[in-house]
Design an enzyme around this catalytic site. Structure first.
Site, PDB file in Angstrom:
ATOM      1  N   SER A 121       0.832  -1.189   0.000  1.00 56.06           N
ATOM      2  CA  SER A 121       0.000   0.000   0.000  1.00 56.06           C
ATOM      3  C   SER A 121       0.877   1.253   0.000  1.00 56.06           C
ATOM      4  CB  SER A 121      -0.970  -0.056   1.173  1.00 56.06           C
ATOM      5  OG  SER A 121      -2.091   0.764   0.939  1.00 56.06           O
ATOM      6  N   ASP A 239     -10.611  -3.735  -4.956  1.00 55.98           N
ATOM      7  CA  ASP A 239     -10.148  -2.813  -3.919  1.00 55.98           C
ATOM      8  C   ASP A 239     -11.217  -1.760  -3.620  1.00 55.98           C
ATOM      9  OD1 ASP A 239      -8.671  -1.127  -2.232  1.00 55.98           O
ATOM     10  OD2 ASP A 239      -6.818  -1.549  -3.313  1.00 55.98           O
ATOM     11  N   HIS A 292      -8.472  -4.891  -0.824  1.00 56.30           N
ATOM     12  CA  HIS A 292      -7.162  -4.319  -0.542  1.00 56.30           C
ATOM     13  C   HIS A 292      -6.348  -5.178   0.436  1.00 56.30           C
ATOM     14  CE1 HIS A 292      -4.338  -1.027  -0.619  1.00 56.30           C
ATOM     15  NE2 HIS A 292      -4.363  -0.888   0.691  1.00 56.30           N
TER      16      HIS A 292
END
Length: 358
Positions: A121, A239, A292
């Site tokens: 991320s 996501d 995610h």
């Protein structure tokens, strides 16, 4: 994923040796036949800590795929709770400068001919910043998972009892362009709203610079990205944490209009060296199934096997958009709004839950 009951010695060797040896001896030989794996550095995401269980499991997996790998989890502070806090609060430029200094001074990393890097991320764009601004030692292969390379247009949701997150997001919602917010709150420093693009160019403390979007371009950034052997960008198919999800592939999203990287001026004018890297086969677009940071054992094993290992090994497969891989065991690094580093069990093998991060 079946997790061993102890950490590999090499996971902590870097930090231990850093305080033990004043005159380190390199583990790496100049011989082209040297099969010592390059070290791997890992940068975690928002709301996580370098010593969280999920990060330890990823490090253990990286070493098991390429035995003998020294894995160094990047941290801003040695205390895990402070490192997590720093993922929300801090000046990213200053944090990155510290990371650059720490890696350059590390007794083993500093002697390596190159290192490999994986960013989860927000850690992905921060590691790209390392490549552009420092790159000492140089990165061979950079893998990013769900990273916000083209910024975000919306801030994340928080757990009810996650007061650090809730405070940070509340402040971000007021004026993300103020000097205080840009200098103190991490997610604001990669916020990029197409409807406020001029404000972004003027005030962004981090992303506008490392994306070379301002009128004066930094040629060093371009040269360093182009020197990578591989830049592998994973986007999560479903996501819902990162908005827009296409930012993981450097795509520009303005409302319903999506402009792929190769159709952008950033690519055609090669502001960052991505076109040059692409032309030599080093720019790779991959997808990961799920939301995610939901990463399977199989997918991580494939990525580490394809792109990490000894210096003179193969350069990895060049398929631009492979089919998604689904494993029986998962690292869940993003579901349920939890913070990274909170293990969750679904029965059977141990699962690593590293949270609903950015």
């Amino acid at each position: 994923m079946a997790i061993k009951n102890h950490l590999r010695l090499l996971f902590t060797a870097g930090s231990l040796l850093a305080t033990t040896f004043a005159s380190p001896v390199s583990r790496f030989e100049d011989d082209d036949d040297d099969d010592t794996p390059l070290p791997v550095v890992i940068w975690h995401g928002l709301g996580d800590a370098y010593n969280a269980d999920g990060m330890r499991q990823v490090a253990d997996l990286a070493e098991s795929v390429n035995p003998g790998t020294l894995v160094y989890p990047i941290r801003i502070e040695d205390a895990g709770n402070r490192d997590r806090y720093d993922s929300f609060v801090g000046n990213v430029t200053e944090q990155l400068a510290k990371v650059c200094a720490d890696i350059a001074a590390h007794p083993i990393l500093s002697t390596a001919p190159a290192i490999d890097a994986v960013g989860f991320s927000q850690g992905g764009q921060f590691l790209r910043g390392y490549v552009e601004r420092c790159n000492n030692p140089p990165v061979r292969s950079l893998i990013t998972f769900g990273s916000q390379h083209n910024g975000i247009t919306r801030f994340r949701d928080c757990e009810t009892n996650d007061w650090i997150c809730r405070f940070a997001m509340a402040v971000l919602g007021t004026n993300p362009w103020s000097p205080t917010v840009q200098g103190k709150l991490v997610p604001a420093q990669y916020f990029r709203d197409p409807e406020q693009y001029e404000k972004y160019l003027e005030h962004s403390n981090f992303l506008a610079d490392i994306n070379n979007e301002r009128s004066i371009k930094n040629e060093t950034y371009k040269k360093n990205i182009a020197k990578l052997e591989n830049f592998v960008m994973y986007m999560f198919d479903e996501d819902t944490t990162v908005v827009p999800k296409e930012t993981s592939w450097f795509e520009d999203v303005n409302g319903t209009e999506i402009t792929p990287l190769r159709a952008r001026k950033l690519y055609s004018e090669d502001w960052l060296g991505l076109r040059e890297l692409d032309r030599k086969g080093g720019l790779k677009f991959r997808t990961a199934p799920g939301d995610h940071m939901q990463l399977s054992d199989e997918l991580l094993t494939e990525a580490f096997g394809d792109f990490f290992g000894p210096l003179n090994r193969h350069k990895g497969r060049s398929d631009p958009r492979p089919a998604s891989h689904v494993g029986d065991e998962e690292f869940d690094m993003g579901s349920g709004g939890r913070s990274e580093g909170r293990p969750a069990s679904r029965g059977g093998d141990v699962e690593s839950d590293m949270g609903n991060d950015l």
